[in-house]
Motif scaffolding. Structure first.
Motif, PDB file in Angstrom:
ATOM      1  N   GLY A 245       1.825  -3.090   1.294  1.00 30.65           N
ATOM      2  CA  GLY A 245       0.726  -3.071   2.249  1.00 30.65           C
ATOM      3  C   GLY A 245       1.237  -3.255   3.657  1.00 30.65           C
ATOM      4  O   GLY A 245       2.366  -3.705   3.880  1.00 30.65           O
TER       5      GLY A 245
ATOM      6  N   GLN B   4      -3.254   7.135   4.658  1.00 31.84           N
ATOM      7  CA  GLN B   4      -3.010   7.685   3.328  1.00 31.84           C
ATOM      8  C   GLN B   4      -2.294   9.026   3.402  1.00 31.84           C
ATOM      9  O   GLN B   4      -1.330   9.270   2.668  1.00 31.84           O
ATOM     10  CB  GLN B   4      -4.341   7.873   2.584  1.00 31.84           C
TER      11      GLN B   4
ATOM     12  N   GLY C  38      -1.689  -0.297  -0.321  1.00 33.90           N
ATOM     13  CA  GLY C  38      -2.927  -0.796   0.261  1.00 33.90           C
ATOM     14  C   GLY C  38      -3.302  -2.147  -0.305  1.00 33.90           C
ATOM     15  O   GLY C  38      -3.029  -2.449  -1.478  1.00 33.90           O
TER      16      GLY C  38
ATOM     17  N   LEU D 176      -5.876   3.183   1.192  1.00 32.57           N
ATOM     18  CA  LEU D 176      -5.625   2.964   2.609  1.00 32.57           C
ATOM     19  C   LEU D 176      -6.579   3.825   3.426  1.00 32.57           C
ATOM     20  O   LEU D 176      -7.166   4.781   2.900  1.00 32.57           O
ATOM     21  CB  LEU D 176      -4.183   3.353   2.952  1.00 32.57           C
TER      22      LEU D 176
END
Length: 299
Positions: free
Chosen positions: A33, A73, A7, A68
């Motif tokens: 990310g 996630q 993230g 996230l």
């Protein structure tokens, strides 16, 4: 412990990155990310490595911290657990019971440690208060209020993210309230009412397994002057209030990371593990279903 960050959003940049880089028990190995340029910027800021491939990051670490949107996630947490990586997750674990159940099952099957970061739960004053209230007992009702102004008309918050706009206060600040209420009053036996208020505001009535009840008011669209959180319990000892915390989100995350290290070392389940995150998700999903029913929407 070698740990990677999944993230690159505001929460990752403001809290996760600095804490992972400074924690004495962690080796901040790298960042992945969905936006490679943001991963590189965050990694460069902390002198670590940006990964283009999440599986390459998983191959190089012992654990992952996830910052996230919840349903992104959940998918990646399952992947990380199956790769044998310990999990430092954010709340909520997912926004469906099925998604959270998959995470909890993957963590259990792989035998990895998991800790869900409910910010309030890891502040020292809150943790001590919860322990003392559990020991005292005798509570018959409680009220929690979590009012944010992320989407206030005159607000300009970096946390006005698409998933929060879609899911609202129930899913963003609801987990904070439950993370404090459940250890003191017991699991929720039934969400007996879920009533919409102004904008995304929600009012819940909960029945707890120990016989207590609680009410919860949640919002991300409160006027800034009215924002804040409070929690009161009523029982044999009268009225007690959750103390105002003095620590920061970074302090709380540093404690959560330390507790993940301990759980990984000792092999003991953490009180706020993925299974607890699943239970919180199930309660919120029940409340969401009641809200949909009251609005005349299909379940």
């Amino acid at each position: 412990m070698r740990i990677g960050l999944l993230g690159t959003g505001p929460w990752a940049g403001m809290v996760y990155g600095p804490v992972l880089a400074s924690h004495e028990g962690l080796d901040f190995t790298g960042v992945w990310g969905r936006r490679p340029e943001a991963a590189k910027e965050l990694a460069d800021r902390h002198g670590t490595h940006a990964y283009d491939d999440v599986d390459a990051l998983l191959a190089d670490v012992d654990a992952v911290a996830v910052a996230l949107p919840p349903d992104v996630q959940a998918e990646l947490a399952v992947r990380a657990a199956r790769a044998g990586r310990h999990l430092l997750l954010d709340k909520p674990v997912a926004t469906t019971a099925a998604g959270a159940r998959a995470v909890a099952a993957a963590a259990e099957e792989a035998g990895v440690a998991s800790v869900v970061f409910f910010t309030t739960r890891y502040l020292t004053e809150t943790a001590d208060w919860i322990s003392a209230r559990k020991e005292t007992g005798g509570w018959f009702t409680g009220h929690a209020r979590w009012l944010g102004s992320v989407f206030a008309e005159d607000g300009d918050s970096p946390f006005a993210t698409p998933w929060r706009r879609q899911k609202g206060a129930l899913w963003d600040v609801g987990p904070h309230a439950l993370s404090v209420l459940l250890p003191v009053l017991g699991d929720v036996r039934r969400v007996s009412a879920a009533v919409p208020g102004p904008r995304d505001t929600v009012h819940l009535v909960l029945e707890h397994t120990g016989g207590a009840s609680s009410t919860v008011t949640l919002s991300l669209t409160a006027p800034p002057a009215a924002s804040g959180s409070a929690l009161e319990l009523y029982g044999d000892d009268g009225v007690v209030r959750l103390p105002e915390p003095t620590g920061s989100a970074a302090d709380a995350l540093s404690r959560a990371a330390g507790e993940l290290l301990a759980a990984a070392r000792d092999g003991r389940a953490h009180p706020c593990d993925a299974a607890f995150g699943l239970r919180v998700t199930e309660i919120l999903a029940d409340a969401e279903a009641l809200l949909a029913r009251s609005a005349g929407e299909p379940r």
